[in-house]
Design a protein around this motif. Structure first.
Motif, PDB file in Angstrom:
ATOM      1  N   ALA A   1      -3.273   4.662   3.264  1.00  4.07           N
ATOM      2  CA  ALA A   1      -3.533   4.476   1.838  1.00  4.07           C
ATOM      3  C   ALA A   1      -5.014   4.249   1.561  1.00  4.07           C
ATOM      4  CB  ALA A   1      -2.712   3.293   1.321  1.00  4.07           C
TER       5      ALA A   1
ATOM      6  N   SER B   1       0.809  -1.219   0.000  1.00  2.00           N
ATOM      7  CA  SER B   1       0.000   0.000   0.000  1.00  2.00           C
ATOM      8  C   SER B   1       0.839   1.264   0.000  1.00  2.00           C
ATOM      9  CB  SER B   1      -0.946   0.009   1.212  1.00  2.00           C
ATOM     10  OG  SER B   1      -0.215   0.063   2.427  1.00  2.00           O
TER      11      SER B   1
ATOM     12  N   CYS C   1      -0.948   2.380  -4.301  1.00  5.56           N
ATOM     13  CA  CYS C   1      -2.068   3.312  -4.447  1.00  5.56           C
ATOM     14  C   CYS C   1      -2.329   3.622  -5.919  1.00  5.56           C
ATOM     15  CB  CYS C   1      -1.770   4.601  -3.686  1.00  5.56           C
ATOM     16  SG  CYS C   1      -1.824   4.433  -1.891  1.00  5.56           S
TER      17      CYS C   1
END
Length: 364
Positions: free
Chosen positions: A206, A174, A179
């Motif tokens: 995230a 993450s 992302c």
């Protein structure tokens, strides 16, 4: 001018340097934004075999043209530009076949050439020869444009894994790359996107930005087992990641699994959680001292799985990434959680190393 210069592992200095002058085939730019990534931290700590010090670091670069060499046409002072990081030769057998990401003669900004952690820098003829200096679309900030380089890498990975309409996608990791994978998968029509990480705080940070359909924390430690504050389904540290994905997908498994983390365990789990005819992207490379994983090849055989690597990006990927950001298909402004001046670049590396941010941008 001030630069961030690598001298040796553990020895990166912010120091004065002469302002560069362009040669006949060069373009000189004033750097307006250069984003950081985990690779910068690796260089800080361990160096890189392609870097002969001293070398100005930084490869996620956006700025404006201030001067051009006598042999350069098509560019003028004031032009807002983004610079590719990985520079293919454009001439070898792979480049001629359109496979620029695997050019054996590739060189890179911040490695073979001085990079973007500087007030001014030179864009060498190598970049111009492969059309790697890109105009920043109107209305797009320099900071957002600097994120086009990592998004270009993500775009290459998802092209190779054929992420598309109706897919259930698992992104393992993450950080900023994870992302971007979530956002791009959504833009490509994925039905559901699930985000996995070992670190609960980083996962929540995230997930509260990119809003996966489920946030699965697989990490050790008491904090990881707490309920997530992120939207969507949440899973704690006792969760078996493979089992969680199978439950979320009604037993099918994921159509695409992307390992955006440098972990062999993630790659092994990816094979186990993939649906029949699923595609697996080994996006994150493994540590050089631990590059071997245990692979159940019968799962690959009987489920007809496809496993692909992903290595960097091409000049064309960078152009496409800029377009996706400018059109709002893949927003990135909110992923830039920290903006620091050049004199605080070492602090930026520390923030990245500790996982306290999504994207940290240095603005000279």
């Amino acid at each position: 001018m001030r630069v961030v210069r690598f001298h040796a592992p553990g020895d990166v200095r912010i120091e004065d340097a002469p302002e560069p002058s362009p040669g006949p085939g060069d373009v000189k730019i004033r750097v307006r934004a250069c984003s950081t990534c985990g690779t910068d931290v690796k260089i800080l700590n361990f160096g890189h075999h392609h870097i002969v010090p001293p070398r100005v670091m930084g490869h996620e670069i956006a700025g404006e043209v201030v001067e051009t060499g006598a042999d350069v046409s098509g560019w003028a002072p004031g032009d807002r530009v983004q610079v590719i990081a990985a520079i293919p030769c454009g001439q070898c057998a792979e480049c001629r076949r359109g496979r620029m990401t695997v050019c054996p003669n590739q060189v890179s900004m911040g490695y073979h050439f001085d990079g973007g952690f500087a007030e001014y820098m030179i864009v060498p003829p190598n970049v111009l020869a492969v059309d790697g200096l890109n105009r920043i679309p109107h209305g797009l900030s320099f900071a957002e444009a600097s994120v086009a380089e990592p998004l270009a890498c993500v775009l290459n990975g998802q092209n190779l894994a054929s992420v598309g309409e109706g897919d259930d996608v698992v992104v393992m990791g993450s950080g900023p790359i994870g992302c971007l994978h979530v956002r791009l998968a959504r833009a490509r029509g994925a039905a559901r996107v699930f985000l996995v990480d070992l670190n609960r705080e980083r996962l929540d940070l995230a997930a509260n930005l990119v809003h996966p359909d489920a946030a699965i924390c697989a990490g050790p430690g008491p904090d990881a087992a707490k309920p997530s504050s992120a939207p969507g389904s949440a899973y704690g540290s006792e969760t078996d990641v493979v089992d969680a994905v199978l439950k979320l997908t009604e037993g099918r498994g994921a159509d695409v699994v992307i390992t955006a983390a440098a972990a062999g365990a993630a790659q092994e789990q990816a094979v186990q959680m993939a649906a029949r005819q699923g595609r697996i992207s080994f996006f994150g490379g493994l540590p050089k001292d631990k590059p071997v994983i245990a692979l159940d090849s019968n799962l690959v055989h009987y489920r007809e799985l496809t496993i692909v690597g992903a290595n960097g990006s091409s000049p064309q990927h960078n152009k496409e990434a800029l377009r996706l950001i400018a059109e709002g298909a893949v927003p990135v402004a909110d992923l830039i959680t920290h903006r620091l001046p050049l004199q605080d670049a070492l602090d930026a590396f520390g923030i990245v190393a500790r996982g306290e941010a999504i994207k940290v941008t240095v603005e000279p």
